[in-house]
Design an enzyme around this catalytic site. Structure first.
Site, PDB file in Angstrom:
ATOM      1  N   SER A  13      25.369-103.009  67.497  1.00 41.71           N
ATOM      2  CA  SER A  13      25.682-101.981  68.494  1.00 41.71           C
ATOM      3  C   SER A  13      27.198-101.825  68.635  1.00 41.71           C
ATOM      4  O   SER A  13      27.969-102.607  68.087  1.00 41.71           O
ATOM      5  CB  SER A  13      25.079-102.359  69.858  1.00 41.71           C
ATOM      6  OG  SER A  13      25.837-103.397  70.469  1.00 41.71           O
ATOM      7  N   SER A  52      28.965-102.128  71.446  1.00 41.26           N
ATOM      8  CA  SER A  52      29.448-102.642  72.727  1.00 41.26           C
ATOM      9  C   SER A  52      30.752-103.421  72.621  1.00 41.26           C
ATOM     10  O   SER A  52      31.414-103.653  73.631  1.00 41.26           O
ATOM     11  CB  SER A  52      28.385-103.537  73.368  1.00 41.26           C
ATOM     12  OG  SER A  52      28.231-104.744  72.651  1.00 41.26           O
ATOM     13  N   LYS A  97      29.605-111.001  73.051  1.00 42.17           N
ATOM     14  CA  LYS A  97      30.500-110.412  74.045  1.00 42.17           C
ATOM     15  C   LYS A  97      31.755-111.277  74.134  1.00 42.17           C
ATOM     16  O   LYS A  97      31.850-112.353  73.550  1.00 42.17           O
ATOM     17  CB  LYS A  97      29.840-110.358  75.428  1.00 42.17           C
ATOM     18  CG  LYS A  97      28.489-109.673  75.496  1.00 42.17           C
ATOM     19  CD  LYS A  97      28.586-108.175  75.352  1.00 42.17           C
ATOM     20  CE  LYS A  97      27.199-107.525  75.480  1.00 42.17           C
ATOM     21  NZ  LYS A  97      27.242-106.068  75.190  1.00 42.17           N
ATOM     22  N   SER A 116      28.536-101.121  77.436  1.00 43.58           N
ATOM     23  CA  SER A 116      28.144-102.521  77.307  1.00 43.58           C
ATOM     24  C   SER A 116      27.357-102.971  78.532  1.00 43.58           C
ATOM     25  O   SER A 116      27.862-102.948  79.650  1.00 43.58           O
ATOM     26  CB  SER A 116      29.387-103.411  77.131  1.00 43.58           C
ATOM     27  OG  SER A 116      29.021-104.779  77.083  1.00 43.58           O
TER      28      SER A 116
END
Length: 260
Positions: free
Chosen positions: A40, A42, A102, A208
């Site tokens: 993704s 994010s 993250k 996100s």
């Protein structure tokens, strides 16, 4: 008879070689490095859809999530080492069992708040500075053919743009973040990170679902230490297409690129 015996012996040797290779691959994946494909956007611009990396599993020690299917018989962490603020971390989502990646923003005891898109850490605004514009082609990305999110509204094949800023975490590295809009995550209550847990955010701040959002709303919430799998240190390979075999979509400038 001798030919059949020899053929049988050769087949058994092949089977043993395959088994040993799988066991060795399992040991390497469990103890040292785990492959991870970015699915993704994010973490843009730090990580792009189609980046392939190996996660350093020695960085924080080992937990039950170090093994496939959380099968490691470990209570808590073995050889645990505290992560550093600013690390890019792969962790197991506390409820849905998916691996996420993250940036570590908040350590135990920290207070975190977003005000008008600015990160406040322990009551102090984290410095941000404009750093140009992030631009990519407005076309489907990766195996899921995900369209990029843009601040402008380009036609297909046009330039998709986002504001790019340099953020400097205290005690951590400077890193780039993206701003797309005044989104729900740009203004939050004050979060206090509990003991033994961590607060994560994506660098693509308006794209996100991270610790700013509760798990009941599809977010991550606070992440327990035992859920950390490892640190992402370097991109090995990168492809912007739907398949890694589509060599014309490879991004050679990202091969072996360090992650900051």
């Amino acid at each position: 008879m001798a030919t059949k015996t020899k053929a049988k012996g050769g087949f058994l040797e092949l089977v043993k070689t395959i088994v040993y290779a799988l066991l060795l691959a399992g040991v390497i994946r469990t103890l040292f490095f785990q492959p991870f494909w970015i699915p993704s956007g994010s973490m843009k611009p730090t990580l792009l859809i189609g980046d392939f990396l190996f996660v350093n599993k020695m960085a924080y020690g080992y937990s039950r999530y170090s093994c496939p299917f959380a099968m490691c018989p470990i209570d808590g962490r073995l050889l645990g080492r505290e992560p550093k603020r600013g690390d890019v971390v792969v962790f197991r989502h506390p409820t849905n069992g998916t691996d996420y990646i993250k940036r570590l923003i908040g350590l135990p005891g920290d207070t975190i708040q977003m005000q008008d898109g600015v990160l406040f850490l322990n009551g102090v605004a984290v410095p941000q500075a404009q750093d140009g514009t992030f631009t990519e082609v407005n076309e489907p990305q990766g195996p899921m053919a995900s369209p990029p999110r843009c601040k402008n509204q380009p036609a297909p094949g046009g330039d998709c743009e986002a504001d790019q800023l340099m953020e400097a975490l205290p005690g951590g590295p400077e890193h780039l973040i993206l701003n797309l809009e005044n989104g729900f995550g740009d203004n939050t209550p004050v979060f206090t990170v509990p003991e033994g847990e961590f607060f994560f955010m994506g660098d693509n701040r308006d794209n996100s679902m991270d610790s700013r959002f509760p798990r009941s709303a599809g977010g991550v919430g606070f992440v327990p230490f035992e859920n950390l799998i490892g640190r992402a240190d370097r991109i090995i390979f990168s492809s912007g297409g739907s398949s890694m075999l589509a060599f014309w979509t490879w991004r050679p400038d990202r091969f072996l690129k360090a992650i900051h």
